[in-house]
Design a protein around this motif. Structure first.
Motif, PDB file in Angstrom:
ATOM      1  N   LEU A  74       0.833  -1.212   0.000  1.00  0.00           N
ATOM      2  CA  LEU A  74       0.000   0.000   0.000  1.00  0.00           C
ATOM      3  C   LEU A  74       0.862   1.254   0.000  1.00  0.00           C
ATOM      4  N   LEU A  75       1.973   1.225   0.720  1.00  0.00           N
ATOM      5  CA  LEU A  75       2.883   2.370   0.738  1.00  0.00           C
ATOM      6  C   LEU A  75       3.383   2.682  -0.666  1.00  0.00           C
ATOM      7  N   ILE A  76       3.844   1.669  -1.381  1.00  0.00           N
ATOM      8  CA  ILE A  76       4.356   1.879  -2.741  1.00  0.00           C
ATOM      9  C   ILE A  76       3.239   2.394  -3.654  1.00  0.00           C
ATOM     10  N   TYR A  77       2.034   1.854  -3.464  1.00  0.00           N
ATOM     11  CA  TYR A  77       0.906   2.330  -4.270  1.00  0.00           C
ATOM     12  C   TYR A  77       0.615   3.801  -3.991  1.00  0.00           C
ATOM     13  N   LEU A  78       0.566   4.190  -2.713  1.00  0.00           N
ATOM     14  CA  LEU A  78       0.260   5.579  -2.351  1.00  0.00           C
ATOM     15  C   LEU A  78       1.373   6.537  -2.755  1.00  0.00           C
ATOM     16  N   VAL A  79       2.600   6.061  -2.773  1.00  0.00           N
ATOM     17  CA  VAL A  79       3.708   6.878  -3.289  1.00  0.00           C
ATOM     18  C   VAL A  79       3.395   7.309  -4.722  1.00  0.00           C
ATOM     19  N   ASN A  80       2.910   6.378  -5.525  1.00  0.00           N
ATOM     20  CA  ASN A  80       2.586   6.682  -6.920  1.00  0.00           C
ATOM     21  C   ASN A  80       1.293   7.478  -7.043  1.00  0.00           C
ATOM     22  N   VAL A  81       0.345   7.260  -6.129  1.00  0.00           N
ATOM     23  CA  VAL A  81      -0.886   8.057  -6.134  1.00  0.00           C
ATOM     24  C   VAL A  81      -0.571   9.531  -5.891  1.00  0.00           C
ATOM     25  N   LEU A  82       0.240   9.810  -4.873  1.00  0.00           N
ATOM     26  CA  LEU A  82       0.596  11.200  -4.578  1.00  0.00           C
ATOM     27  C   LEU A  82       1.467  11.790  -5.679  1.00  0.00           C
ATOM     28  N   ALA A  83       2.296  10.947  -6.284  1.00  0.00           N
ATOM     29  CA  ALA A  83       3.144  11.433  -7.371  1.00  0.00           C
ATOM     30  C   ALA A  83       2.309  11.840  -8.580  1.00  0.00           C
ATOM     31  N   LYS A  84       1.247  11.101  -8.857  1.00  0.00           N
ATOM     32  CA  LYS A  84       0.381  11.415  -9.990  1.00  0.00           C
ATOM     33  C   LYS A  84      -0.697  12.433  -9.629  1.00  0.00           C
ATOM     34  N   GLY A  85      -0.996  12.554  -8.334  1.00  0.00           N
ATOM     35  CA  GLY A  85      -1.986  13.530  -7.897  1.00  0.00           C
ATOM     36  C   GLY A  85      -3.395  13.005  -7.851  1.00  0.00           C
ATOM     37  N   SER A  86      -3.582  11.721  -8.108  1.00  0.00           N
ATOM     38  CA  SER A  86      -4.918  11.118  -8.062  1.00  0.00           C
ATOM     39  C   SER A  86      -4.767   9.613  -7.964  1.00  0.00           C
ATOM     40  N   PHE A  87      -5.848   8.954  -7.569  1.00  0.00           N
ATOM     41  CA  PHE A  87      -5.818   7.492  -7.485  1.00  0.00           C
ATOM     42  C   PHE A  87      -5.639   6.896  -8.875  1.00  0.00           C
ATOM     43  N   VAL A  88      -4.854   5.847  -8.945  1.00  0.00           N
ATOM     44  CA  VAL A  88      -4.566   5.194 -10.224  1.00  0.00           C
ATOM     45  C   VAL A  88      -4.843   3.706 -10.081  1.00  0.00           C
ATOM     46  N   ASN A  89      -5.042   3.057 -11.207  1.00  0.00           N
ATOM     47  CA  ASN A  89      -5.189   1.603 -11.218  1.00  0.00           C
ATOM     48  C   ASN A  89      -3.852   0.984 -10.821  1.00  0.00           C
ATOM     49  N   PRO A  90      -3.806   0.232  -9.722  1.00  0.00           N
ATOM     50  CA  PRO A  90      -2.523  -0.326  -9.270  1.00  0.00           C
ATOM     51  C   PRO A  90      -1.877  -1.249 -10.292  1.00  0.00           C
ATOM     52  N   LEU A  91      -2.691  -1.817 -11.183  1.00  0.00           N
ATOM     53  CA  LEU A  91      -2.149  -2.715 -12.206  1.00  0.00           C
ATOM     54  C   LEU A  91      -1.577  -1.950 -13.399  1.00  0.00           C
ATOM     55  N   LYS A  92      -1.797  -0.631 -13.415  1.00  0.00           N
ATOM     56  CA  LYS A  92      -1.339   0.163 -14.553  1.00  0.00           C
ATOM     57  C   LYS A  92      -0.217   1.134 -14.195  1.00  0.00           C
ATOM     58  N   ILE A  93       0.381   0.943 -13.010  1.00  0.00           N
ATOM     59  CA  ILE A  93       1.549   1.757 -12.656  1.00  0.00           C
ATOM     60  C   ILE A  93       2.710   1.333 -13.553  1.00  0.00           C
ATOM     61  N   GLU A  94       3.297   2.283 -14.224  1.00  0.00           N
ATOM     62  CA  GLU A  94       4.312   1.930 -15.209  1.00  0.00           C
ATOM     63  C   GLU A  94       5.565   1.336 -14.573  1.00  0.00           C
ATOM     64  N   ILE A 330       5.869  14.689 -14.535  1.00  0.00           N
ATOM     65  CA  ILE A 330       5.776  15.936 -15.307  1.00  0.00           C
ATOM     66  C   ILE A 330       6.536  15.793 -16.613  1.00  0.00           C
ATOM     67  N   LEU A 331       7.758  15.304 -16.531  1.00  0.00           N
ATOM     68  CA  LEU A 331       8.592  15.144 -17.721  1.00  0.00           C
ATOM     69  C   LEU A 331       8.007  14.098 -18.667  1.00  0.00           C
ATOM     70  N   LYS A 332       7.454  13.060 -18.108  1.00  0.00           N
ATOM     71  CA  LYS A 332       6.850  12.020 -18.948  1.00  0.00           C
ATOM     72  C   LYS A 332       5.640  12.565 -19.697  1.00  0.00           C
ATOM     73  N   LYS A 333       4.868  13.433 -19.013  1.00  0.00           N
ATOM     74  CA  LYS A 333       3.705  14.027 -19.648  1.00  0.00           C
ATOM     75  C   LYS A 333       4.097  14.873 -20.855  1.00  0.00           C
ATOM     76  N   GLU A 334       5.279  15.468 -20.774  1.00  0.00           N
ATOM     77  CA  GLU A 334       5.803  16.279 -21.877  1.00  0.00           C
ATOM     78  C   GLU A 334       6.590  15.447 -22.881  1.00  0.00           C
ATOM     79  N   GLN A 335       6.565  14.115 -22.680  1.00  0.00           N
ATOM     80  CA  GLN A 335       7.278  13.164 -23.550  1.00  0.00           C
ATOM     81  C   GLN A 335       8.774  13.446 -23.608  1.00  0.00           C
ATOM     82  N   ILE A 336       9.304  13.866 -22.465  1.00  0.00           N
ATOM     83  CA  ILE A 336      10.745  14.096 -22.340  1.00  0.00           C
ATOM     84  C   ILE A 336      11.358  12.850 -21.712  1.00  0.00           C
ATOM     85  N   THR A 337      12.296  12.246 -22.381  1.00  0.00           N
ATOM     86  CA  THR A 337      12.923  11.019 -21.907  1.00  0.00           C
ATOM     87  C   THR A 337      13.922  11.340 -20.799  1.00  0.00           C
ATOM     88  N   VAL A 338      13.656  10.804 -19.639  1.00  0.00           N
ATOM     89  CA  VAL A 338      14.547  10.993 -18.490  1.00  0.00           C
ATOM     90  C   VAL A 338      15.437   9.775 -18.323  1.00  0.00           C
TER      91      VAL A 338
END
Length: 459
Positions: A74-94, A330-338
Motif C-alpha cells: 500500500l505504501l508503494i501504491y500511495l507513493v505513486n498516487v501522490l506522485a500522480k496527484g490522483s488514485f490510479v489503477n494499481p495494475l497500470k503503474i508503469e 511531469i517530464l513524462k507528460k511532456e514526452q521528455i525522456t529521463v
C-alpha cells in the motif's frame, strides 16, 4: 512477509506483549486500553501506533506479518498516487515508476530490516507513514486542481461527514510520532496560507490541519514524554548540548545514505527547470515542494530531539521519493525522456543482482538467527525449570545490518532490553555472555553478513 514472520521478537516487541506497569501478558483489547492509558502517563504519547502494535502482537505472528506486507504494498501504491496527484489503477503503474519506488526504498531506507520487519518499529514508522500518505491525497488533489473541494464530496451532509473524517484522520496522523507530527503541522500551515492567497482554501483543509495540530499537542504534551526525559537526565547523565553534535552526525549520515534519491530528485528538478516547465506546471511544482518539505522538516527537527534513531529518517526517504516521482511524471507528460532504455535495463540488472545477493544473504542469516533463537528459548526454559532466576544465554552470531534487525539483550543486566525480558519471563535478570565489538559506525553500513561477523568483546 517471510522476513516479518520469521524474524524473532526483540526488546519492545516483548514490552508490548505485556500490560504496561505489570508482568502480565496482554490477552484482550481491554488489556491494550489499560496498557496504553498507563503508557501515556509513564513513557510516551504515541498511542495510535502502539495500540496497533499491541493488536497485531495479540493477533499472532502470521497476522502481523501479513499486515506488514500489505502495508508495504500500500505504501508503494500511495507513493505513486501522490506522485500522480490522483488514485490510479494499481495494475497500470508503469514499470519505471514501480522500479524507482521499490529500488530506491530498498537502497536508501535506513534500518530497512527494522522499519519493515520488527513489528513495533514498523507500526511506528511504516504503518504511520502509509497512513499519513493516505491523509494527504485530498490535500495534494486540491492543490493541483483548479476546482474547489466540492469535487471531493457533494452536498452539505456529505461535506460535513467528509470534514469530520478528515479531522479525525488528521488527529491520528498528528498523534503518530513527534517528528512527522511537527512536520505535518508546520508545512501544512504554509500550505493553508498558500491556498488562502490563491482563494482555494476549503473547509476540509482547515479541518485536517486542526486535527493534525490537536493530535500533535496530545502527543507532545503526554506526561510520559516528560517522565522519560527526566529518566534520561537522571540515570544517563544526558547532556543536551553535546547531544546536538551527535544528532548532526546522524543527520548527515542519513543524507549520505539517501544520496542516490537526493541526486535523482535534484537531477529531475533541474531537468524540469531547464526545459522551461516551471510556469506551465506551477501547481505541481508547488505540490512537489510541499511534499519534499514535509520529509525534510521531519528529518531536520530530529536534530533537536533527545533521541535521534536512524529509523526516524523513514519519512524523509518516502517523501523525497514521492517528490522525485512527481517530477518524473511531469517530464513524462511532456514526452521528455529521463531514463533511456539502455539505462533502464542496465539499472534493472544491477539492482536485481544487488537485491538477489543481499536478500539471499539476509535469508541465510534469518534462518541461522531462527535456529539460534529456538536454542535460546530452550535454554531459558531449562534454566527456569532448574529454579534459576538469574539467567545467562549465548549471544546470537547474527548482528543488526541494513536488512536484518537484531535488538538483542546485552551483557549488562541493566540494559533496557534485558529488563524487558526479565519482566516477560518473570525472572530476576537475564544477560548474554558477552557483547560484540562494533566494527562499523552504524549497522546500516553492514550490507552482507558472514558467519564470523560477530566478534565477542572481552568482559
Amino acid at each position: 512477509m517471510f522476513f516479518a514472520y520469521n524474524i524473532p521478537h526483540f526488546s519492545n516487541d516483548f514490552r508490548y506483549m505485556l500490560i504496561e506497569g505489570t508482568d502480565d501478558r496482554v490477552s484482550s483489547v481491554a488489556d491494550i486500553v489499560l496498557s496504553q492509558y498507563r503508557h501515556y502517563f509513564t513513557w510516551g504519547g504515541r498511542t495510535p501506533p502502539h495500540v496497533l502494535a499491541q493488536l497485531l502482537l495479540l493477533s499472532g505472528k502470521l497476522a502481523g506479518a501479513f499486515a506488514t506486507a500489505l502495508c508495504f504494498v500500500l505504501l508503494i501504491y500511495l507513493v505513486n498516487v501522490l506522485a500522480k496527484g490522483s488514485f490510479v489503477n494499481p495494475l497500470k503503474i508503469e514499470s519505471t515508476a514501480l522500479l524507482m519506488s521499490f529500488s530506491l526504498l530498498y537502497l536508501c531506507l535506513r534500518n530497512f530490516g527494522e522499519v519493515l520487519f520488527m513489528l513495533v518499529t514498523s507500526c511506528n514508522y511504516l504503518f504511520t507513514t502509509t497512513f499519513v500518505l493516505l491523509i494527504l491525497v485530498p490535500f495534494v488533489k486540491a492543490l493541483e486542481s483548479d476546482k474547489d473541494d466540492s469535487s471531493l464530496s457533494k452536498g452539505f451532509v456529505l461535506k460535513n461527514i467528509f470534514n469530520s473524517l478528515i479531522f479525525l484522520c488528521g488527529l491520528t496522523a498528528g498523534w503518530c510520532n513527534e517528528n512527522t507530527g511537527f512536520a505535518l503541522c508546520f508545512v501544512t500551515f504554509l500550505y493553508l496560507v498558500y491556498m488562502l492567497r490563491k482563494k482555494k482554501l476549503s473547509a476540509f483543509m482547515v479541518a485536517g490541519f486542526t486535527g493534525m495540530c490537536t493530535g500533535f499537542l496530545i502527543l507532545v504534551l503526554s506526561p510520559g514524554n516528560a517522565a522519560r526525559m527526566h529518566m534520561m537526565e537522571s540515570t544517563g547523565g544526558f547532556d543536551y548540548f553535546s547531544h546536538i553534535f551527535t544528532a548532526i552526525g546522524v543527520f548527515n549520515l542519513s543524507l549520505l545514505e539517501n544520496l542516490p534519491l537526493i541526486i535523482a530528485f535534484l537531477y529531475l528538478l533541474f531537468t524540469v527547470y531547464k526545459k522551461g516547465l516551471i510556469k506551465k506546471y506551477k501547481q505541481s511544482i508547488v505540490c512537489t515542494l510541499y511534499l519534499y518539505a514535509i520529509g525534510f522538516v521531519s528529518l531536520s527537527v530530529m536534530i533537536f530531539s533527545p533521541n535521534f534513531p536512524a529509523r526516524s529518517a523513514t519519512v524523509f526517504t518516502v517523501f523525497t521519493l514521492i517528490a522525485s516521482l512527481k517530477l518524473y511524471y511531469i517530464l513524462k507528460k511532456e514526452q521528455i525522456t529521463v531514463v533511456n532504455r539502455a539505462f533502464f535495463y542496465s539499472y534493472s540488472v544491477i539492482f536485481s543482482l544487488y537485491f538477489l545477493i543481499t536478500a539471499t544473504n539476509a535469508l541465510e542469516c534469518l534462518s541461522r538467527l531462527n535456529d539460534e533463537f529456538v536454542q535460546r528459548e530452550n535454554s531459558i526454559k531449562e534454566q527456569i525449570a532448574n529454579g534459576k532466576t538469574d539467567l545467562v544465554v549465548k549471544p546470537f552470531s547474527v548482528v543488526s545490518s541494513r536488512y536484518i534487525f537484531v535488538g538483542d539483550i546485552h551483557a549488562d543486566s541493566n540494559y533496557f532490553a534485558n529488563k524487558i525480558l526479565s519482566r516477560y519471563y518473570r525472572i530476576s535478570s537475564i544477560v548474554r555472555t558477552c557483547d560484540e565489538i562494533k566494527t562499523l559506525p552504524h549497522s546500516d553500513l553492514l550490507i552482507i553478513q558472514s558467519k564470523t561477523v560477530f566478534k565477542c568483546k572481552a568482559n
